[in-house]
Design a protein around this motif. Structure first.
Motif, PDB file in Angstrom:
ATOM      1  N   ASP A 141      14.976   2.864  -4.851  1.00  0.00           N
ATOM      2  CA  ASP A 141      15.391   3.737  -3.753  1.00  0.00           C
ATOM      3  C   ASP A 141      14.218   4.559  -3.235  1.00  0.00           C
ATOM      4  N   GLU A 142      13.331   4.939  -4.151  1.00  0.00           N
ATOM      5  CA  GLU A 142      12.191   5.779  -3.763  1.00  0.00           C
ATOM      6  C   GLU A 142      11.218   5.034  -2.857  1.00  0.00           C
ATOM      7  N   ILE A 143      10.892   3.791  -3.237  1.00  0.00           N
ATOM      8  CA  ILE A 143       9.858   3.074  -2.486  1.00  0.00           C
ATOM      9  C   ILE A 143      10.428   2.144  -1.423  1.00  0.00           C
ATOM     10  N   GLU A 196       0.827  -1.204   0.000  1.00  0.00           N
ATOM     11  CA  GLU A 196       0.000   0.000   0.000  1.00  0.00           C
ATOM     12  C   GLU A 196       0.863   1.257   0.000  1.00  0.00           C
ATOM     13  N   ALA A 197       1.968   1.238   0.734  1.00  0.00           N
ATOM     14  CA  ALA A 197       2.853   2.403   0.773  1.00  0.00           C
ATOM     15  C   ALA A 197       3.486   2.655  -0.595  1.00  0.00           C
ATOM     16  N   ALA A 198       3.931   1.586  -1.255  1.00  0.00           N
ATOM     17  CA  ALA A 198       4.541   1.730  -2.580  1.00  0.00           C
ATOM     18  C   ALA A 198       3.519   2.217  -3.594  1.00  0.00           C
ATOM     19  N   ALA A 199       2.303   1.671  -3.538  1.00  0.00           N
ATOM     20  CA  ALA A 199       1.251   2.092  -4.464  1.00  0.00           C
ATOM     21  C   ALA A 199       0.941   3.575  -4.293  1.00  0.00           C
ATOM     22  N   ALA A 200       0.910   4.045  -3.054  1.00  0.00           N
ATOM     23  CA  ALA A 200       0.637   5.452  -2.790  1.00  0.00           C
ATOM     24  C   ALA A 200       1.768   6.340  -3.318  1.00  0.00           C
ATOM     25  N   LEU A 201       3.004   5.926  -3.144  1.00  0.00           N
ATOM     26  CA  LEU A 201       4.138   6.713  -3.619  1.00  0.00           C
ATOM     27  C   LEU A 201       4.193   6.786  -5.149  1.00  0.00           C
TER      28      LEU A 201
END
Length: 314
Positions: free
Chosen positions: A279-281, A243-248
């Motif tokens: 690196d971002e997610i 969910e965190a990666a999808a939001a980012l």
């Protein structure tokens, strides 16, 4: 400049308060396959109905084979053939009779109609059933007969509205070969389809319509290059990471599988860009279990485009 087989400008159509088309522009070169893609309700069939004179536009203009679709409906109809989404054959006639009738209606002599019917029956695998009434055919056989009937004449422009829906792979491939042959002889084919690999296989140019307007247009290769030559698939460690990666990533996500906790993101395929996304997610190195690169497909393009807000022409 060569006169296009189909040219439409600003086509608009509403049914009550429902705006189906809000300004569609199209230009289809003669002797090519042009594919119109879009989600259900995007306006594909309405566009086909306007171009084939079955529906009048509320605004805009269109010419098919040099004829205006409003002022010269008879001229358009003499120049085209249309195969719709549902089989429309005479159940009381045999397969051969259906095809001979359609060829005769298109102006063929009795002899030429008989020859043409035989060719189409063989091409669509219906020779053994040629003398059976169409009412005894299975659903797939009726669909193949309907497709063959749409090709019985010598139309300059052929409209195929989701022609292979419900057909098995062998029948679909037979239809693809027919389309290749038509274009080779100079015929223009206007295709709508639910099968993106079909568009990729057949079309020289594709337009994607969404919410009643064209949101992108180009060759299959151009569209795939424009919206990402590669797709980076990310397998996330757990639900929270997913969910965190999808939001980012937001709109960059072109594929999402909630059950498998995987996300697909467009990328140029370079190591620098892949590293940047990771690196971002996943700055801690614990959120992504594994990743893989794949060549982009029209599925990726389609999913990206139907979420876009601004048109993009390639």
């Amino acid at each position: 400049m060569e006169v296009p087989a189909i040219e439409a400008t600003g086509l608009a159509k509403s049914y009550g308060k429902l705006q189906v088309l809000t300004g569609v522009d199209l230009r289809v070169p003669a002797g090519s396959v042009f594919c119109l893609l879009g989600p259900n309700g995007a306006g594909k069939t309405t566009t086909v109905r306007i171009l084939t004179t079955l529906t009048r536009p509320d605004a805009g203009t269109a010419r098919v084979a040099g004829h205006d679709v409003v002022r010269d409906r008879a001229g358009v109809r003499r120049a085209i053939s249309l195969t719709g989404q549902y089989a429309a054959v005479d159940a009381l006639q045999t397969g051969a009779e259906n095809l001979r009738m359609m060829a005769r209606l298109a102006g063929a002599s009795r002899r030429d109609a008989r020859v043409r019917a035989g060719e189409l029956l063989e091409r669509f695998g219906l020779t053994e059933a040629a003398n059976r009434r169409a009412g005894t055919y299975s659903g797939g056989m009726r669909r193949r007969l309907d497709l063959a009937a749409g090709l019985a004449g010598q139309a300059a422009v052929i409209f195929l509205d989701e022609p292979t829906t419900g057909l098995d792979l062998t029948s679909r491939q037979a239809m693809w070969e027919v389309v290749d042959g038509l274009v080779g002889s100079g015929t223009t084919v206007f295709l709508t389809t639910q099968y993106l690999e079909e568009a990729d296989r057949l079309a020289a140019r594709i337009a994607v319509v969404d919410h009643g307007r064209v949101v992108a247009e180009g060759s299959p290769a151009q569209l795939k290059a424009r919206f990402g030559d590669q797709r980076l698939d990310l397998d996330l460690a757990d639900r929270a990471a997913f969910e965190a990666a999808a939001a980012l990533l937001g709109a960059r996500v072109v594929q999402r599988d909630d059950a498998r906790l995987t996300l697909g993101v467009t990328t140029d395929g370079s190591a620098a860009h892949v590293r940047s996304v990771l690196d971002e997610i996943d700055p801690s190195g614990t959120a992504v279990r594994r990743f893989a690169l794949h060549s982009a497909t029209l599925d990726d393009v389609f999913l990206s485009l139907t979420a876009r807000k601004e048109p993009a022409v390639v």
